[in-house]
Design an enzyme around this catalytic site. Structure first.
Site, PDB file in Angstrom:
ATOM      1  N   ARG A  89      -6.535   1.472  -5.739  1.00 59.67           N
ATOM      2  CA  ARG A  89      -6.849   0.031  -5.799  1.00 59.67           C
ATOM      3  C   ARG A  89      -8.111  -0.300  -5.021  1.00 59.67           C
ATOM      4  NH1 ARG A  89      -1.670  -1.493  -3.717  1.00 59.67           N
ATOM      5  NH2 ARG A  89      -1.246   0.721  -3.869  1.00 59.67           N
ATOM      6  N   GLU A 110       4.526   8.090   6.299  1.00 57.96           N
ATOM      7  CA  GLU A 110       5.774   7.731   6.976  1.00 57.96           C
ATOM      8  C   GLU A 110       6.681   8.962   7.049  1.00 57.96           C
ATOM      9  OE1 GLU A 110       6.948   4.022   5.395  1.00 57.96           O
ATOM     10  OE2 GLU A 110       8.894   4.117   6.407  1.00 57.96           O
TER      11      GLU A 110
END
Ligand code: AMP
Length: 174
Positions: A62, A99
């Protein structure tokens, strides 16, 4: 396209995507509105007005959307940082922590010249791991990171702290 436009109204938030507990900031609704997309690019442009930069470096995928629009608007060269295995030519890569697990970003070895000043762009600044990896790639090639610019910054995730040796701009804060 007045400065009164509220860009947040054009960003859709999707709870629990891509997994439970993540609030996803979906920019497809902004892109679908021409005035909002133009305003978003204008806002990014005004954040970096007057900076001496040679190239815009954008992060897959993006980041490409806003980075390309901004490079076009500013008349700067455009460089892409991609996910592993996508770039065809000789490249350098940088691993970074997610993460859970790890990921990697790559850049063509000739994408940036020694001493070139770059602006790094992405749509969202979350933990900052992705952006920091992109900065390391630029620096491995001898480039200088003049600043980062993001459309959206998620304040609580600490991205700005992770990028504390750099100049960081964002258009919208959540
Ligand atoms: P980070 O490395 O944690 O800063 O994550 C940044 C990357 O993940 C960016 O390329 C974002 O597009 C994407 N990202 C992270 N969190 C979100 C979110 N809540 N909504 C939309 N995109 C996100």
């Amino acid at each position: 396209m007045g400065s009164k436009m509220d860009l947040k109204q054009h960003i859709r938030t999707v709870p629990d995507f891509p997994k439970q507990g993540i609030n996803f900031y979906d920019i497809t609704t902004l892109l679908a509105n021409p005035a909002a997309f133009q305003h978003a690019v204008e806002q990014l442009k005004s954040k970096v007005a007057g900076k001496q930069i040679d190239a815009i470096v954008a992060i897959e995928s993006r980041g490409f959307i806003f980075g390309a629009a901004l490079a076009h608007a500013l008349g700067k060269s455009f460089v892409i940082v991609r996910k592993p295995g996508k770039l065809p030519y000789k490249k350098v890569s940088e691993e970074y922590n997610l993460e859970y697990g790890k990921d990697r970003l790559e850049i063509h070895e000739d994408a940036i010249g020694r001493g070139q000043k770059v602006l790094i762009i992405d749509d969202v600044l979350a933990t900052g791991g992705t952006a920091l990896a992109a900065a390391k790639l630029v620096e491995k090639l001898g480039g200088v990171v003049e600043a980062f610019a993001f459309l959206i910054e998620l304040d609580k995730l600490g991205g700005r702290d992770k990028l504390n040796k750099y100049e960081v701009h964002s258009v919208l804060n959540y």
